[in-house]
Scaffold this motif. Structure first.
Motif, PDB file in Angstrom:
ATOM      1  N   ALA A  13       0.881  -1.654  -0.180  1.00 50.35           N
ATOM      2  CA  ALA A  13       0.269   0.231   0.159  1.00 50.35           C
ATOM      3  C   ALA A  13       0.755   1.271   0.173  1.00 50.35           C
ATOM      4  CB  ALA A  13      -0.761  -0.042   1.061  1.00 50.35           C
ATOM      5  N   VAL A  14       0.271   2.230  -0.634  1.00 51.50           N
ATOM      6  CA  VAL A  14       1.311   4.078  -0.106  1.00 51.50           C
ATOM      7  C   VAL A  14       0.144   4.446   0.561  1.00 51.50           C
ATOM      8  CG1 VAL A  14       1.582   3.488  -2.345  1.00 51.50           C
ATOM      9  CG2 VAL A  14      -0.404   4.381  -2.390  1.00 51.50           C
ATOM     10  N   ASN A  15       1.075   5.005   0.862  1.00 55.76           N
ATOM     11  CA  ASN A  15       0.867   6.304   1.770  1.00 55.76           C
ATOM     12  C   ASN A  15       0.318   7.610   1.576  1.00 55.76           C
ATOM     13  OD1 ASN A  15       1.561   8.710   4.383  1.00 55.76           O
ATOM     14  ND2 ASN A  15       1.282   6.924   4.952  1.00 55.76           N
ATOM     15  N   LEU A  16       0.278   8.660   1.724  1.00 52.97           N
ATOM     16  CA  LEU A  16      -0.689   9.754   1.713  1.00 52.97           C
ATOM     17  C   LEU A  16       1.409  11.154   1.355  1.00 52.97           C
ATOM     18  CD1 LEU A  16      -3.501  10.955   3.108  1.00 52.97           C
ATOM     19  CD2 LEU A  16      -3.729  10.704   0.844  1.00 52.97           C
ATOM     20  N   ASP A  18       3.852   9.148   0.161  1.00 53.48           N
ATOM     21  CA  ASP A  18       4.433   8.614  -0.274  1.00 53.48           C
ATOM     22  C   ASP A  18       4.465  10.223  -1.962  1.00 53.48           C
ATOM     23  OD1 ASP A  18       5.714   6.591   0.827  1.00 53.48           O
ATOM     24  OD2 ASP A  18       3.585   5.531   0.193  1.00 53.48           O
ATOM     25  N   LYS A  19       5.224   9.724  -3.467  1.00 55.80           N
ATOM     26  CA  LYS A  19       5.665  10.985  -4.037  1.00 55.80           C
ATOM     27  C   LYS A  19       4.864   9.387  -4.511  1.00 55.80           C
ATOM     28  CE  LYS A  19       9.722  13.373  -3.744  1.00 55.80           C
ATOM     29  NZ  LYS A  19      11.402  13.125  -4.589  1.00 55.80           N
ATOM     30  N   VAL A  20       4.495  10.088  -6.100  1.00 55.05           N
ATOM     31  CA  VAL A  20       3.512   9.958  -6.805  1.00 55.05           C
ATOM     32  C   VAL A  20       4.409   8.995  -8.132  1.00 55.05           C
ATOM     33  CG1 VAL A  20       2.515  10.145  -9.234  1.00 55.05           C
ATOM     34  CG2 VAL A  20       1.622  12.163  -7.498  1.00 55.05           C
ATOM     35  N   SER A  21       5.767   9.640  -7.996  1.00 54.74           N
ATOM     36  CA  SER A  21       6.554   8.727  -8.888  1.00 54.74           C
ATOM     37  C   SER A  21       6.555   6.916  -8.607  1.00 54.74           C
ATOM     38  CB  SER A  21       7.561   8.874  -8.886  1.00 54.74           C
ATOM     39  OG  SER A  21       8.122   9.016  -7.616  1.00 54.74           O
ATOM     40  N   PHE A  22       6.700   6.601  -7.236  1.00 51.47           N
ATOM     41  CA  PHE A  22       6.804   6.083  -6.150  1.00 51.47           C
ATOM     42  C   PHE A  22       5.040   4.992  -6.576  1.00 51.47           C
ATOM     43  CE2 PHE A  22       6.200   3.714  -2.003  1.00 51.47           C
ATOM     44  CZ  PHE A  22       6.892   2.044  -2.533  1.00 51.47           C
ATOM     45  N   ALA A  23       3.733   5.978  -6.245  1.00 52.42           N
ATOM     46  CA  ALA A  23       3.705   4.723  -6.758  1.00 52.42           C
ATOM     47  C   ALA A  23       3.100   4.360  -8.118  1.00 52.42           C
ATOM     48  CB  ALA A  23       2.123   5.399  -5.950  1.00 52.42           C
ATOM     49  N   LEU A  24       3.250   4.128  -8.852  1.00 55.80           N
ATOM     50  CA  LEU A  24       2.912   4.473  -9.996  1.00 55.80           C
ATOM     51  C   LEU A  24       4.464   3.321 -10.672  1.00 55.80           C
ATOM     52  CD1 LEU A  24       3.344   8.269 -12.035  1.00 55.80           C
ATOM     53  CD2 LEU A  24       1.968   6.522 -12.683  1.00 55.80           C
ATOM     54  N   ARG A  25       5.842   3.273  -9.506  1.00 58.01           N
ATOM     55  CA  ARG A  25       6.769   2.681  -9.722  1.00 58.01           C
ATOM     56  C   ARG A  25       5.582   0.553  -9.027  1.00 58.01           C
ATOM     57  NH1 ARG A  25      10.358   5.870  -8.798  1.00 58.01           N
ATOM     58  NH2 ARG A  25      10.431   4.863  -6.421  1.00 58.01           N
ATOM     59  N   LEU A  26       5.063   1.206  -8.564  1.00 61.09           N
ATOM     60  CA  LEU A  26       4.867  -0.090  -7.936  1.00 61.09           C
ATOM     61  C   LEU A  26       3.226  -1.000  -8.618  1.00 61.09           C
ATOM     62  CD1 LEU A  26       4.095   0.511  -3.963  1.00 61.09           C
ATOM     63  CD2 LEU A  26       5.352  -1.087  -5.089  1.00 61.09           C
ATOM     64  N   MET A  27       2.262   0.471  -9.149  1.00 62.64           N
ATOM     65  CA  MET A  27       1.820  -0.347 -10.245  1.00 62.64           C
ATOM     66  C   MET A  27       2.387  -0.736 -11.324  1.00 62.64           C
ATOM     67  SD  MET A  27      -0.612   2.619 -10.637  1.00 62.64           S
ATOM     68  CE  MET A  27      -1.968   4.073  -8.814  1.00 62.64           C
ATOM     69  N   ASP A  28       3.134  -0.556 -12.152  1.00 59.15           N
ATOM     70  CA  ASP A  28       4.294  -1.127 -12.550  1.00 59.15           C
ATOM     71  C   ASP A  28       4.757  -2.939 -12.836  1.00 59.15           C
ATOM     72  OD1 ASP A  28       3.431   0.739 -14.516  1.00 59.15           O
ATOM     73  OD2 ASP A  28       5.465   1.658 -14.604  1.00 59.15           O
ATOM     74  N   VAL A  32      -0.979  -4.167 -12.211  1.00 64.87           N
ATOM     75  CA  VAL A  32      -1.942  -3.059 -11.610  1.00 64.87           C
ATOM     76  C   VAL A  32      -1.904  -1.665 -11.710  1.00 64.87           C
ATOM     77  CG1 VAL A  32      -3.034  -4.925  -9.443  1.00 64.87           C
ATOM     78  CG2 VAL A  32      -1.797  -2.611  -9.848  1.00 64.87           C
ATOM     79  N   PHE A  33      -3.343  -1.406 -12.238  1.00 58.42           N
ATOM     80  CA  PHE A  33      -3.720   0.343 -12.213  1.00 58.42           C
ATOM     81  C   PHE A  33      -4.766   0.914 -10.986  1.00 58.42           C
ATOM     82  CE2 PHE A  33      -4.158  -2.266 -15.760  1.00 58.42           C
ATOM     83  CZ  PHE A  33      -3.110  -1.797 -16.653  1.00 58.42           C
ATOM     84  N   HIS A  34      -4.170   0.158 -10.127  1.00 55.67           N
ATOM     85  CA  HIS A  34      -5.221   0.704  -8.382  1.00 55.67           C
ATOM     86  C   HIS A  34      -4.153   0.681  -7.254  1.00 55.67           C
ATOM     87  CE1 HIS A  34      -7.935   0.741 -10.902  1.00 55.67           C
ATOM     88  NE2 HIS A  34      -8.721   1.915 -10.654  1.00 55.67           N
ATOM     89  N   LEU A  35      -3.892   0.711  -5.914  1.00 60.82           N
ATOM     90  CA  LEU A  35      -3.621   1.047  -5.291  1.00 60.82           C
ATOM     91  C   LEU A  35      -4.587   1.613  -3.912  1.00 60.82           C
ATOM     92  CD1 LEU A  35      -0.204   1.664  -5.494  1.00 60.82           C
ATOM     93  CD2 LEU A  35      -0.946  -0.560  -5.466  1.00 60.82           C
ATOM     94  N   ASP A  56       1.787  15.429 -11.660  1.00 61.08           N
ATOM     95  CA  ASP A  56       3.521  15.896 -11.485  1.00 61.08           C
ATOM     96  C   ASP A  56       4.360  13.815 -10.329  1.00 61.08           C
ATOM     97  OD1 ASP A  56       5.960  16.278 -10.482  1.00 61.08           O
ATOM     98  OD2 ASP A  56       5.632  18.613 -10.909  1.00 61.08           O
ATOM     99  N   GLU A  57       4.757  14.098 -11.400  1.00 60.41           N
ATOM    100  CA  GLU A  57       5.562  13.204 -10.313  1.00 60.41           C
ATOM    101  C   GLU A  57       5.928  13.022  -9.604  1.00 60.41           C
ATOM    102  OE1 GLU A  57       7.672   9.859 -13.152  1.00 60.41           O
ATOM    103  OE2 GLU A  57       6.475   9.803 -14.544  1.00 60.41           O
ATOM    104  N   ASN A  58       7.040  14.627  -8.767  1.00 62.95           N
ATOM    105  CA  ASN A  58       7.806  15.073  -8.063  1.00 62.95           C
ATOM    106  C   ASN A  58       6.091  14.854  -6.691  1.00 62.95           C
ATOM    107  OD1 ASN A  58      10.389  14.096  -8.898  1.00 62.95           O
ATOM    108  ND2 ASN A  58       9.357  16.162 -10.581  1.00 62.95           N
ATOM    109  N   ASN A  59       5.381  15.164  -6.950  1.00 62.84           N
ATOM    110  CA  ASN A  59       4.198  15.803  -6.362  1.00 62.84           C
ATOM    111  C   ASN A  59       4.097  14.636  -4.978  1.00 62.84           C
ATOM    112  OD1 ASN A  59       3.943  17.892  -6.901  1.00 62.84           O
ATOM    113  ND2 ASN A  59       2.177  17.974  -7.663  1.00 62.84           N
ATOM    114  N   LEU A  60       3.579  14.591  -3.873  1.00 61.62           N
ATOM    115  CA  LEU A  60       2.978  14.185  -3.380  1.00 61.62           C
ATOM    116  C   LEU A  60       1.487  13.169  -3.158  1.00 61.62           C
ATOM    117  CD1 LEU A  60       4.736  15.252   0.259  1.00 61.62           C
ATOM    118  CD2 LEU A  60       5.548  13.625  -0.414  1.00 61.62           C
ATOM    119  N   LEU A  61       1.233  12.094  -2.990  1.00 62.21           N
ATOM    120  CA  LEU A  61      -0.265  11.610  -3.169  1.00 62.21           C
ATOM    121  C   LEU A  61      -0.672  12.890  -2.468  1.00 62.21           C
ATOM    122  CD1 LEU A  61       0.462   8.085  -2.909  1.00 62.21           C
ATOM    123  CD2 LEU A  61       0.278   9.172  -4.957  1.00 62.21           C
TER     124      LEU A  61
END
Length: 219
Positions: A13-16, A18-28, A32-35, A56-61
């Motif tokens: 799971a991800v935390n608010l 965490d960075k957007v880029s981190f969530a995208l890496r986990l999805m890949d 999956v298309f959701h977390l 923006d990939e550098n922004n936080l969730l």
């Protein structure tokens, strides 16, 4: 089968924060298309890949918190409730939570399909018969009796009512592969047999006789 029995407890799971880029890496990485997203160890919602790709990939969730879908299923809910939520919302996974809104795990769509196949008895041999009747004449007791008169029994049954016709469509799975006698019985009792899948004894006999004839002619 309860939702908790399907839950993958090792899924990330991800935390608010965490960075957007981190969530995208986990999805890949997990295909999956959701977390699930957590806030202070509590379930906050689901983030989708489409929403992250617009950020923006550098922004936080936390910057896309308004896009979170607040969809989950409780541990003790029946798994078909989870299936409906996943289908209605086109989810690649569904979070499973406890009464304290803590994440217990997730149900991944691929696992759901496998479990649903087992639930429907697809691993068992047998024939399938699809009947049609009106609501007034529908009787599961009679249908079961007609199957049993052919030395067979029903291993799975599903019913639905067609919105446009009001007819009840009954899908039966029986424990026999050769189902011609069962089909004939239903037709004799004026059930509409839409279609069926299995082997027909009389068709097999005709084929065998045909093969004998060809062998004889080739002598």
């Amino acid at each position: 089968m309860l939702a908790s029995q399907l839950a993958n407890t090792g899924f990330p799971a991800v935390n608010l924060f965490d960075k957007v880029s981190f969530a995208l890496r986990l999805m890949d990485e997990y295909d999956v298309f959701h977390l699930p997203v957590l806030s202070e160890e509590k379930f906050a919602g689901i983030i989708s890949k489409d929403d992250l790709l617009d950020a923006d990939e550098n922004n936080l969730l936390a910057s896309v918190e308004s896009s979170l879908q607040h969809i989950s299923v409780k541990n003790e809910e029946y798994f078909l409730s989870a299936l409906k939520l996943m289908a209605d919302n086109e989810l690649s996974l569904l979070p499973v939570i406890n009464d304290l809104s803590e994440l217990s795990g997730v149900i991944v769509s691929k696992d759901m399909v496998r479990r649903l196949s087992v639930f429907l008895g697809n691993e068992e041999r047998g024939g399938i018969i699809v009947l049609e009747t009106d609501k007034r004449n529908f009787s599961f007791g009679e249908i079961n009796r007609l199957v049993e008169t052919n030395d067979a029994y029903i291993t799975q049954v599903n019913t639905r009512t067609e919105a446009d016709t009001g007819m009840v469509v009954i899908t039966l799975k029986v424990n026999k592969i050769e189902i011609s006698d069962i089909v004939a019985t239903f037709q004799r009792y004026e059930y509409i047999v839409r279609y069926y899948f299995g082997e027909e004894a009389y068709a097999n006999e005709l084929k065998e006789n045909y093969n004998h004839l060809i062998s004889y002619l080739n002598m």
